[in-house]
Motif scaffolding. Structure first.
Motif, PDB file in Angstrom:
ATOM      1  N   ARG A  57     -48.960 -11.236  88.584  1.00 56.15           N
ATOM      2  CA  ARG A  57     -49.877 -12.346  88.868  1.00 56.15           C
ATOM      3  C   ARG A  57     -50.598 -12.791  87.596  1.00 56.15           C
ATOM      4  O   ARG A  57     -50.716 -13.981  87.321  1.00 56.15           O
ATOM      5  N   ASN A  86     -48.237 -14.689  85.274  1.00 55.11           N
ATOM      6  CA  ASN A  86     -47.991 -16.033  85.817  1.00 55.11           C
ATOM      7  C   ASN A  86     -49.178 -16.957  85.555  1.00 55.11           C
ATOM      8  O   ASN A  86     -49.003 -18.122  85.169  1.00 55.11           O
ATOM      9  N   GLU A  87     -50.386 -16.451  85.775  1.00 59.09           N
ATOM     10  CA  GLU A  87     -51.590 -17.254  85.529  1.00 59.09           C
ATOM     11  C   GLU A  87     -51.695 -17.633  84.050  1.00 59.09           C
ATOM     12  O   GLU A  87     -51.997 -18.772  83.706  1.00 59.09           O
ATOM     13  N   LYS A 112     -58.437 -25.590  93.648  1.00 58.11           N
ATOM     14  CA  LYS A 112     -57.393 -24.942  92.851  1.00 58.11           C
ATOM     15  C   LYS A 112     -57.915 -24.731  91.442  1.00 58.11           C
ATOM     16  O   LYS A 112     -58.827 -25.421  90.999  1.00 58.11           O
ATOM     17  N   SER A 170     -52.972 -23.245  90.021  1.00 58.61           N
ATOM     18  CA  SER A 170     -52.748 -22.168  90.988  1.00 58.61           C
ATOM     19  C   SER A 170     -53.911 -22.052  91.967  1.00 58.61           C
ATOM     20  O   SER A 170     -55.018 -22.506  91.703  1.00 58.61           O
TER      21      SER A 170
END
Length: 197
Positions: free
Chosen positions: A49, A52-53, A182, A187
């Motif tokens: 995670r 990805n961020e 968001k 995300s």
């Protein structure tokens, strides 16, 4: 700016992205660095995670010309968890002997800042520290004097200042902000909320 992938640092990075996005291009001349440390012992789902961020942040910064640089740091090989645990015979970290935090998280960030300070002269480190997190965190914030700009002197890096912009937010404030919109890099924080649950 330190980013752990948790709720407080996610809120702070979101605020930074929003602030810089609202500046005219000609005022985006100061480089902002988001620093995250991969300790080498993260739970795979959490590390995935975070990576990805960070990738989304990097892409958004480039696309919008924000001059926000994203760095995934790692401890030096001789300071890794397994070298210390198996190679040097350190006991597993515990509340009394927390050797891993300094070696795996703090030192890589401090090394990065030291390298950059030669170029910058001075630096301001933004931390997502909140008083409400714990008694120890509140005591730490109280123990360091604040100057007229709201900055605290870094204990180990004399040409470095610390700012804690979300210091007085409550847990409810943090989640309300994160779940109502968001992130500026696109995300959602619903998965983050699920991890905390």
């Amino acid at each position: 700016m330190g980013y752990s992938g948790g709720k407080d640092s996610t809120l702070l990075v979101s605020l930074i992205f929003q602030f810089v996005s609202n500046l005219p291009l000609k005022l985006r001349n100061k480089e902002i660095n988001i620093l995250c440390t991969d300790t080498g012992v993260e739970i795979p789902a959490i590390l995935e995670r975070i990576v990805n961020e960070l990738d989304l942040m990097k892409k958004t910064s480039l696309d919008l010309n924000l001059n926000i640089k994203i760095h995934l740091l790692r401890p030096r090989m001789d300071q890794t968890f397994w070298v210390n645990l198996l190679g040097r015979g350190y006991p597993p970290p515990n509340r009394i002997f927390r050797w891993c935090t300094q070696r795996l998280k703090i030192n890589p960030v401090s090394d990065f800042i030291r390298d950059k300070i030669g170029h910058w002269g001075e630096a301001i480190v933004l931390l997502g520290s909140r008083r409400e997190e714990s008694i120890a965190r509140s005591q730490t914030l109280n123990s360091r004097p604040v100057n007229e700009l709201g900055l605290r002197r870094h204990e180990d890096l004399p040409r470095c200042w610390i700012a804690s912009p979300i210091e007085y937010l409550t847990l409810e404030d943090v989640w309300e902000f994160l779940l109502e919109r968001k992130n500026p890099w696109g995300s959602s924080n619903v998965s983050l909320f699920q991890l905390y649950k």
